[in-house]
Design a protein around this motif. Structure first.
Motif, PDB file in Angstrom:
ATOM      1  N   HIS A   1     -22.753  54.037 -10.722  1.00  0.00           N
ATOM      2  CA  HIS A   1     -23.398  53.767 -12.333  1.00  0.00           C
ATOM      3  C   HIS A   1     -22.997  55.186 -12.918  1.00  0.00           C
ATOM      4  O   HIS A   1     -22.845  55.147 -14.095  1.00  0.00           O
ATOM      5  CB  HIS A   1     -24.674  53.469 -12.351  1.00  0.00           C
ATOM      6  CG  HIS A   1     -25.532  53.638 -13.513  1.00  0.00           C
ATOM      7  ND1 HIS A   1     -26.068  54.853 -14.011  1.00  0.00           N
ATOM      8  CD2 HIS A   1     -25.640  52.629 -14.266  1.00  0.00           C
ATOM      9  CE1 HIS A   1     -26.534  54.636 -15.135  1.00  0.00           C
ATOM     10  NE2 HIS A   1     -26.425  53.360 -15.621  1.00  0.00           N
TER      11      HIS A   1
ATOM     12  N   HIS B   1     -25.702  47.063 -17.768  1.00  0.00           N
ATOM     13  CA  HIS B   1     -24.532  47.344 -18.626  1.00  0.00           C
ATOM     14  C   HIS B   1     -23.747  46.034 -18.945  1.00  0.00           C
ATOM     15  O   HIS B   1     -23.566  45.304 -18.300  1.00  0.00           O
ATOM     16  CB  HIS B   1     -23.548  48.268 -18.165  1.00  0.00           C
ATOM     17  CG  HIS B   1     -24.347  49.822 -17.958  1.00  0.00           C
ATOM     18  ND1 HIS B   1     -23.373  50.827 -18.403  1.00  0.00           N
ATOM     19  CD2 HIS B   1     -25.415  50.220 -17.698  1.00  0.00           C
ATOM     20  CE1 HIS B   1     -24.183  51.975 -18.239  1.00  0.00           C
ATOM     21  NE2 HIS B   1     -25.320  51.575 -17.755  1.00  0.00           N
TER      22      HIS B   1
ATOM     23  N   GLY C   1     -27.968  54.692 -21.738  1.00  0.00           N
ATOM     24  CA  GLY C   1     -27.034  53.686 -22.363  1.00  0.00           C
ATOM     25  C   GLY C   1     -27.616  52.450 -21.658  1.00  0.00           C
ATOM     26  O   GLY C   1     -27.302  51.462 -22.465  1.00  0.00           O
ATOM     27  N   CYS C   2     -28.391  52.292 -20.806  1.00  0.00           N
ATOM     28  CA  CYS C   2     -28.850  51.039 -19.998  1.00  0.00           C
ATOM     29  C   CYS C   2     -29.548  50.039 -21.232  1.00  0.00           C
ATOM     30  O   CYS C   2     -30.419  50.498 -21.840  1.00  0.00           O
ATOM     31  CB  CYS C   2     -29.719  51.263 -18.870  1.00  0.00           C
ATOM     32  SG  CYS C   2     -28.694  51.433 -17.271  1.00  0.00           S
TER      33      CYS C   2
ATOM     34  N   LYS D   1     -30.557  53.960 -13.758  1.00  0.00           N
ATOM     35  CA  LYS D   1     -30.471  53.479 -14.930  1.00  0.00           C
ATOM     36  C   LYS D   1     -29.966  54.813 -15.769  1.00  0.00           C
ATOM     37  O   LYS D   1     -29.881  56.063 -15.068  1.00  0.00           O
ATOM     38  CB  LYS D   1     -31.916  53.398 -15.442  1.00  0.00           C
ATOM     39  CG  LYS D   1     -32.848  54.572 -15.245  1.00  0.00           C
ATOM     40  CD  LYS D   1     -34.264  54.205 -15.710  1.00  0.00           C
ATOM     41  CE  LYS D   1     -35.224  55.560 -15.354  1.00  0.00           C
ATOM     42  NZ  LYS D   1     -36.556  55.256 -16.071  1.00  0.00           N
ATOM     43  N   CYS D   2     -29.635  54.857 -17.128  1.00  0.00           N
ATOM     44  CA  CYS D   2     -29.040  55.922 -17.795  1.00  0.00           C
ATOM     45  C   CYS D   2     -29.695  55.418 -19.259  1.00  0.00           C
ATOM     46  O   CYS D   2     -29.931  54.328 -19.534  1.00  0.00           O
ATOM     47  CB  CYS D   2     -27.759  55.973 -17.871  1.00  0.00           C
ATOM     48  SG  CYS D   2     -26.660  54.709 -18.658  1.00  0.00           S
TER      49      CYS D   2
HETATM   50 ZN   LIG Z   1     -27.090  52.825 -17.398  1.00  0.00          ZN
END
Ligand SMILES: [Zn+2]
Length: 449
Positions: free
Chosen positions: A376, A176, A161-162, A158-159
């Motif tokens: 990712h 995404h 922005g996810c 994950k990040c």
């Molecule tokens: Zn992400």
């Protein structure tokens, strides 16, 4: 007396123009366009740590997508080791091949916005080459379909922005997504992709991003990039709501938007009442196969029950086979519906599937591996890979539209997948001076012996 044919100046102009079209839409020209944009990106890395220049890294990543081969770099490095030459060098002007991990690190940090202008550059090249006008619809409009798609999903990676979705068991799924727009035409198999809009969360925002919000951002950007283009937006029922339609009007865009009965109860009631009063126009025709096509329409009806309801034009289409309805759909539009244009409007509305079939399905299932986990990253890796992938798809679409050699080569294979598999296999073992020679060799291997 010797007969000398005198050609008019127009003839020479035509010849020159045609040559110019082919040239500025060639593989080399399109790669040069990319190269120029990449050259404009500021490289913020410390000089002593730079092993491969930004150009080599980006074009290597792009080449991987172009040949739809995640192991491209590895195989080309092997050729380099043995033959001191490789196809990344000859075709993409890559001087030194980065290692996969090095490429990922650099592409992860690349500002995606800097890559997006390449889409407009390609559209402009098509316009100059008079290819865009092949997509004209209802005289001087372009149908532009918009739709969302997911290109990365994971339960672990994950990040910030996810986008997140919690299952009933409390497990969180990270994705995404993008909102894509393509120029299309009911009679054209190819589509012209524009720069996508990421649907992603932004730090400090409580509410998750969503397709409709991305849609509002996207149409604003499209208008900025193409101030004079006459556009008809085609979208699903998610978009046939007043706030979005108001945005379209604001940005001087026309629309044909699906209107599902469940999403538009008041509108449907209104139309039903008007039908009873005999105010709804209709048209019915039976084709040579005995299939019945039914059209219905009414102009100037309220979209919803609001006091300031947007007034729209409504049309409905039904296919009846052997007394059974096999297809039906309704749309709202700002184009005045008449018995002369209702069939064309239905064709426009129904061509919405092209964005799914010709763009998303091709990207997902025809070898482009759009959902394949290319990585990712921590910042922009997955989106930048998506952009490279889409640019590769775009170039292939341009060749399908304009390049006779490509079309001849592609015609030798039953599927797109088989065609690319052959190209991939060939460049693992042979080095070609340019793209054209590669295609010529595939078309006629014996000619080279
Ligand atoms: Zn992400």
């Amino acid at each position: 007396m010797e007969y000398i044919q005198i050609y008019s100046l127009d003839f020479f102009n035509d010849v020159c123009l045609e040559y110019k079209h082919a040239k500025h839409l060639s593989f080399e020209a399109l790669c040069n366009t990319m190269r120029k944009r990449i050259g404009d990106i500021e490289d913020n890395r410390e000089i002593r740590k730079v092993e491969h220049c930004l150009h080599d890294v980006c074009m290597s990543g792009f080449a991987m997508m172009y040949f739809q081969d995640p192991s491209l770099l590895e195989f080309q490095q092997r050729l380099e080791d043995k033959a001191r030459n490789n196809n990344l060098k000859t075709l993409f002007s890559v001087k030194t091949i980065p290692k996969d991990s090095q490429m990922r690190d650099v592409i992860d940090k690349l500002d995606s916005e800097k890559l997006k202008p390449i889409f407009n550059d390609f559209v402009e090249k098509l316009r100059r080459g008079k290819q865009l006008e092949r997509f004209l619809f209802m005289k001087d409009y372009y149908l532009m379909s918009i739709d969302g798609s997911e290109y990365f999903g994971s339960d672990k990676v994950k990040c910030p922005g996810c986008l997140t979705k919690e299952s009933k068991s409390g497990k969180i799924h990270y994705t995404h997504q993008i909102l894509q727009s393509v120029i299309m035409h009911p009679d054209m198999r190819q589509v012209i992709p524009l720069a996508p809009e990421a649907i992603k969360n932004v730090d400090g925002h409580q509410k998750q991003d969503c397709e409709i919000q991305a849609g509002k951002r996207l149409i604003q950007k499209i208008r900025q990039d193409h101030p004079r283009l006459k556009i008809i937006i085609v979208g699903d029922s998610l978009y046939s709501k007043q706030p979005f339609i108001e945005k379209l009007v604001k940005h001087r865009m026309r629309y044909i938007l699906t209107a599902k009965d469940n999403d538009h109860k008041l509108l449907v009631e209104w139309v039903n009442e008007q039908r009873q009063l005999g105010e709804v126009s209709s048209y019915r025709t039976t084709d040579t196969k005995g299939i019945v096509h039914e059209y219905e329409w009414i102009n100037d009806v309220p979209l919803n029950g609001r006091d300031d309801a947007q007034m729209v034009n409504y049309f409905h289409y039904r296919i009846v086979k052997n007394g059974k309805v096999t297809y039906k759909s309704s749309w709202v539009t700002d184009i005045s519906v008449t018995e002369h244009n209702v069939r064309e409007l239905v064709r426009g509305g129904r061509s919405r599937w092209k964005i799914e079939n010709e763009a998303f399905n091709t990207l997902k299932n025809q070898g482009y591996h759009i959902e394949h986990n290319f990585g990712h990253g921590k910042e922009n890796l997955s989106f930048n890979f998506f952009l490279f992938n889409l640019l590769a798809f775009f170039i292939h679409q341009i060749f399908e539209l304009t390049d006779a050699l490509y079309q001849q080569c592609r015609g030798k294979f039953s599927s797109r997948r088989a065609f690319w598999q052959c190209l991939k296999n060939t460049i693992i073992v042979l080095i070609f001076p340019d793209w054209q020679t590669l295609l010529e060799r595939i078309i006629d291997p014996m000619a080279f012996l």
